[in-house]
Design a protein around this motif. Structure first.
Motif, PDB file in Angstrom:
ATOM      1  N   LEU A 118       0.835  -1.205   0.000  1.00  0.00           N
ATOM      2  CA  LEU A 118       0.000   0.000   0.000  1.00  0.00           C
ATOM      3  C   LEU A 118       0.867   1.251   0.000  1.00  0.00           C
ATOM      4  O   LEU A 118       0.571   2.227  -0.706  1.00  0.00           O
ATOM      5  CB  LEU A 118      -0.936  -0.011   1.212  1.00  0.00           C
ATOM      6  N   GLU A 157       2.290   1.643  -3.405  1.00  0.00           N
ATOM      7  CA  GLU A 157       1.254   2.096  -4.337  1.00  0.00           C
ATOM      8  C   GLU A 157       0.987   3.579  -4.169  1.00  0.00           C
ATOM      9  O   GLU A 157       0.727   4.284  -5.143  1.00  0.00           O
ATOM     10  CB  GLU A 157      -0.033   1.301  -4.108  1.00  0.00           C
ATOM     11  N   LYS A 158       1.060   4.044  -2.913  1.00  0.00           N
ATOM     12  CA  LYS A 158       0.865   5.471  -2.667  1.00  0.00           C
ATOM     13  C   LYS A 158       1.915   6.283  -3.418  1.00  0.00           C
ATOM     14  O   LYS A 158       1.618   7.297  -4.045  1.00  0.00           O
ATOM     15  CB  LYS A 158       0.983   5.765  -1.168  1.00  0.00           C
ATOM     16  N   GLU A 214       1.354   6.190  -7.019  1.00  0.00           N
ATOM     17  CA  GLU A 214       0.022   6.706  -7.351  1.00  0.00           C
ATOM     18  C   GLU A 214      -0.745   5.736  -8.239  1.00  0.00           C
ATOM     19  O   GLU A 214      -1.355   6.109  -9.228  1.00  0.00           O
ATOM     20  CB  GLU A 214       0.121   8.102  -7.989  1.00  0.00           C
ATOM     21  N   VAL A 215      -0.652   4.467  -7.913  1.00  0.00           N
ATOM     22  CA  VAL A 215      -1.487   3.456  -8.568  1.00  0.00           C
ATOM     23  C   VAL A 215      -2.527   3.025  -7.548  1.00  0.00           C
ATOM     24  O   VAL A 215      -2.273   3.080  -6.350  1.00  0.00           O
ATOM     25  CB  VAL A 215      -0.708   2.169  -8.903  1.00  0.00           C
ATOM     26  N   GLU A 216      -3.638   2.562  -8.036  1.00  0.00           N
ATOM     27  CA  GLU A 216      -4.573   1.948  -7.114  1.00  0.00           C
ATOM     28  C   GLU A 216      -4.994   0.608  -7.682  1.00  0.00           C
ATOM     29  O   GLU A 216      -5.294   0.497  -8.872  1.00  0.00           O
ATOM     30  CB  GLU A 216      -5.774   2.851  -6.879  1.00  0.00           C
ATOM     31  N   ALA A 217      -5.004  -0.392  -6.817  1.00  0.00           N
ATOM     32  CA  ALA A 217      -5.385  -1.726  -7.277  1.00  0.00           C
ATOM     33  C   ALA A 217      -6.862  -1.712  -7.630  1.00  0.00           C
ATOM     34  O   ALA A 217      -7.655  -1.006  -6.991  1.00  0.00           O
ATOM     35  CB  ALA A 217      -5.109  -2.748  -6.185  1.00  0.00           C
ATOM     36  N   GLN A 250      -8.550  -5.422  -4.382  1.00  0.00           N
ATOM     37  CA  GLN A 250      -8.669  -4.914  -3.011  1.00  0.00           C
ATOM     38  C   GLN A 250      -9.489  -5.862  -2.141  1.00  0.00           C
ATOM     39  O   GLN A 250      -9.159  -6.113  -0.991  1.00  0.00           O
ATOM     40  CB  GLN A 250      -9.358  -3.537  -3.017  1.00  0.00           C
ATOM     41  N   GLY A 268      -0.052  -2.782  -7.314  1.00  0.00           N
ATOM     42  CA  GLY A 268      -1.083  -2.634  -8.340  1.00  0.00           C
ATOM     43  C   GLY A 268      -2.067  -3.783  -8.382  1.00  0.00           C
ATOM     44  O   GLY A 268      -2.954  -3.798  -9.221  1.00  0.00           O
ATOM     45  N   GLU A 281      -6.431   3.375   4.783  1.00  0.00           N
ATOM     46  CA  GLU A 281      -6.001   2.554   3.666  1.00  0.00           C
ATOM     47  C   GLU A 281      -7.188   2.078   2.845  1.00  0.00           C
ATOM     48  O   GLU A 281      -8.294   1.929   3.344  1.00  0.00           O
ATOM     49  CB  GLU A 281      -5.179   1.364   4.168  1.00  0.00           C
ATOM     50  N   ALA A 282      -6.900   1.784   1.576  1.00  0.00           N
ATOM     51  CA  ALA A 282      -7.967   1.543   0.604  1.00  0.00           C
ATOM     52  C   ALA A 282      -8.419   0.097   0.601  1.00  0.00           C
ATOM     53  O   ALA A 282      -8.638  -0.469  -0.446  1.00  0.00           O
ATOM     54  CB  ALA A 282      -7.487   1.952  -0.787  1.00  0.00           C
ATOM     55  N   ALA A 340      -3.738  -3.644 -11.770  1.00  0.00           N
ATOM     56  CA  ALA A 340      -3.804  -2.339 -12.407  1.00  0.00           C
ATOM     57  C   ALA A 340      -2.681  -2.247 -13.438  1.00  0.00           C
ATOM     58  O   ALA A 340      -1.831  -3.122 -13.527  1.00  0.00           O
ATOM     59  CB  ALA A 340      -3.683  -1.237 -11.366  1.00  0.00           C
TER      60      ALA A 340
END
Lengths: 350, 392
Positions: B106, B109-110, B113-116, B121, B183, B261-262, B312
């Motif tokens: 995470l 990824e921050k 600047e990718v988001e799964a 998730q 990702g 967290e996402a 991603a």
């Protein structure tokens, strides 16, 4: 307990003193390791494994029966280590003292009308007295190991065994009052010939009237044999085996045999005191056949009591040292005193 | 020779008694014993060393000494590429290893600047909770064995298999999945996995019910753990306790709900368990309830699993842009966070690992003052540390 016991009982009246003495020594020397093996196999290896969803040993011998022999051989092969700072003589003597106290209990346990090594008038008194000798051995082991964990274990054992000797004796007292004798043989006959309100169908096993005594006896035995929930002297997760921590090889084996031998001896005592011993309530108690049937009957009863003892062992967590003392002094001893008073009143009234 | 007056005689007698008392005190006063608990001791499950000064069976003071299992993961991470780091950090808290990977990924990824994608998730969250169950199941058995009851630990090992099998089926690794990727995830779930996992969760709920009766309901267990090692909420917070340890002191704080967290926790209906007592019993109780809650979370997540890709768009060779990021999640042992500093290379410039057990252990000198030796074991067991998580 074995055929040899019966033999010695049968022969005791015929053979010269020295021969019968040798046979008796042989019998006791045979019974203790056998008892330890039987209990170790049936309960420690098998029953415990099944309760914990394991199979236990399966490979050594049919159904794993020879596993303990293999373990015994392994122990004998191990290096005999004595710590550099240990008190060598005391260290070496300690396991023997423990084992001898176990051997001595077997001397008075009757398994038939003649199948008893020594019939003492104060049999139960003697048995309880020699059983507490093991404290000395444990203290010796704890002190001589020159190890802090061992010392703590030894001191814990001393405190615990002294505290539980009292309820043990007091629990037996009810039986003694009811039977009117300290002789184990006569306690057995008193139960077989006893009557429940005039009905002698099953004799009068003292567990029916002395169930409180039986309960206290079992709890105290659990503490005497340092088994969970009273295993603080050896507590693996706290003091890593306590007084046994420095022992290896056959000396450790001696402690192991002492523990299981004592458990068997106390189970036998409980069978004699509360379950009617070797006798069946019907039939002539002086018949020689009981010398052969007696040990078998005893064994069944002993295994039943031992199953209870080991069942507790595998079920409960460990108490803390102060909680154990509180249980002994504030609960078990008053309870057993009340039990004695009530037994006494009934004895006088009835 | 002058006669000694009554007054003087009284005074002399007083002095004499005082002197006798003092002598006696010197004789009776004993030196405390210093006991080294560990580094090889069954209760320290690993190599924690505890130097305890004892007065009889009572602890005067105790000091944990850490570092016997230091493996230098923070330094090692500086010479590993980002995908390689997950293999290392798997081994920090070895019982809940997938959970270790998540906060690091995470954080990375921050920075990138990718988001799964949502499916990734959700599966991440499912595996995260499965690691929690696998981890805490063992605690539930282990604390009982520390208190002398042998049987529960075998049951815990037996029933943990249900969860480990599912983790293995999805990731290929029982203990060290190494499944999380920047990702997204390495793979999608295998066929039939969802139903099998639901069955496993059913079995774990049975396990929790059984342990609630078998262990929590046991009088001796209660006598040994109630009122032992009480952590007041403010003291716990001051020492940086996290996870179930602080929730057992009545602090309603859980990064799954309160973190940033996402992960998919906000998509399901669940509850944070707290207990007001703060003693060893409360810590066990909270963990047991959390295990059961985790099975419900997994069930709900599996019901609502979104479809879509599990990865991603990320470059084949991962270069993380320069910058700093911190991500923390509620791991089985408590808050676990990674502070990642990147200089734009293939490897991180610096990784600081905030592991829960390290902070949780810091309270032990305060907590162990004045307790009995058996209670040391209860308290250590109930604080629940994993050596790899202390020493990294």
């Amino acid at each position: 307990m074995t055929a040899a016991t019966v033999m010695s009982g049968l022969l005791a009246v015929e053979v010269p003193y020295w021969a019968s003495a040798i046979i008796k020594v042989g019998v006791v020397a045979l019974v203790v390791p056998t008892a330890a093996l039987v209990l170790g196999y049936v309960f420690l290896l098998k029953m415990m494994s099944f309760m914990q969803s394991r199979l236990g040993p399966m490979e050594a011998g049919p159904y794993g029966t020879l596993q303990l022999l293999a373990d015994g051989l392994k122990f004998i092969q191990k290096e005999d280590i004595i710590p550099a700072k240990a008190d060598r003589t005391v260290f070496a003597l300690a396991p023997l003292v423990v084992l001898v106290s176990t051997f001595l209990i077997y001397v008075v346990i009757p398994t038939g009308p003649d199948a008893v090594v020594a019939q003492l008038d104060v049999g139960i008194f003697y048995a309880l007295a020699v059983s507490s000798l093991s404290v000395v051995g444990i203290l010796m082991a704890g002190w001589a190991s020159a190890n802090k964990y061992a010392l703590m274990g030894g001191l814990r054992a001393a405190g615990q065994l002294i505290a539980y000797e009292l309820p043990l004796v007091l629990a037996v007292m009810g039986v003694v009052i009811q039977a009117g004798t300290l002789d184990l043989q006569k306690i057995v006959t008193a139960q077989a010939e006893g009557e429940i309100f005039g009905w002698g169908g099953i004799g009068n096993p003292f567990i029916l009237t002395q169930f409180v005594g039986f309960f206290i006896f079992l709890v105290a035995v659990q503490a005497e044999t340092t088994q969970p929930p009273f295993d603080m002297p050896v507590a693996e997760s706290e003091i890593v085996g306590g007084y046994q921590v420095e022992y290896t090889g056959f000396r450790f084996l001696f402690f192991f045999m002492g523990e299981f031998g004592t458990a068997f001896a106390f189970a036998a005592l409980a069978a004699v005191l509360f379950l009617g011993g070797w006798a069946l309530p019907w039939g002539d108690l002086t018949h020689w056949g009981f010398n052969i049937a007696g040990p078998v009957i005893m064994l069944v009863k002993v295994l039943a009591v031992a199953a209870l003892i080991f069942w507790f062992r595998f079920t409960y967590p460990r108490l803390r040292e102060d909680q154990l003392q509180r249980l002994a002094w504030k609960f078990l001893i008053p309870l057993s005193l009340v039990n004695i008073v009530i037994t006494g009143i009934f004895k006088v009234v009835l | 020779m002058t006669a000694v007056s009554a007054d003087q005689r009284q005074q002399l007698a007083y002095v004499a008694t005082q002197a006798a008392d003092a002598r006696l005190n010197v004789e009776i006063e004993t030196e405390g014993m210093t006991l080294n608990i560990g580094p090889q001791h069954p209760a320290t499950h690993g190599t924690l060393r505890l130097v305890a000064r004892l007065d009889g069976e009572q602890v005067v003071e105790a000091e944990p000494i850490m570092g016997y299992m230091h493996r230098g993961y923070e330094k090692l991470a500086e010479v590993r590429t980002y995908p390689q780091v997950t293999t290392l950090i798997n081994r920090i808290d070895w019982l809940g290893s997938f959970a270790n990977e998540v906060p690091f990924i995470l954080a990375a990824e921050k920075l990138m600047e990718v988001e799964a994608p949502p499916r990734a998730q959700w599966i991440r969250t499912v595996l995260f909770e499965l690691s929690r169950i696998a981890n805490i199941t063992l605690f539930l058995g282990d604390m009982a064995v520390q208190l002398g009851a042998l049987t529960p630990v075998f049951m815990a090992f037996r029933d943990r298999e249900f969860v480990l099998n599912q983790i293995e089926a999805a990731t290929g690794g029982r203990f060290h999945p190494n499944f999380d990727r920047i990702g997204g995830l390495k793979d999608d779930l295998p066929q039939g996995w969802i139903d099998d996992t639901k069955q496993a969760m059913e079995k774990m709920r049975d396990f929790c019910d059984e342990f609630e009766e078998l262990v929590l309901g046991n009088e001796i267990f209660q006598a040994r753990s109630r009122g032992i090692g009480i952590v007041p909420a403010e003291v716990g917070l001051a020492y940086g306790l996290s996870g179930a340890n602080i929730r057992a002191s009545g602090v309603d704080w859980d990064l799954r709900r309160d973190g940033h967290e996402a992960l998919a926790y906000d998509q399901v209906d669940w509850k944070v368990w707290t207990h007001p007592d703060g003693d060893s019993f409360a810590r066990y109780w909270v963990r047991l309830q959390e295990t059961r809650e985790a099975t419900h979370i997994v069930d709900q997540l599996l019901d609502g699993l979104p479809s879509g890709p599990i990865m991603a768009k990320v470059p084949r060779i991962i270069k993380v842009p320069a910058g700093e990021a911190y991500a923390a999640t509620e791991n089985p042992l408590g808050e676990m966070g990674y502070y990642v500093v990147s200089k734009g290379d293939l490897v991180p410039f610096r990784v600081k690992i905030r592991s829960a057990s390290f902070s949780n252990m810091s309270i032990t000198p305060w907590l162990l003052k004045g307790v009995y030796v058996p209670d040391i074991i209860t308290i250590l067991a109930s604080l629940y540390f994993i050596l790899g998580d202390i020493d990294r």
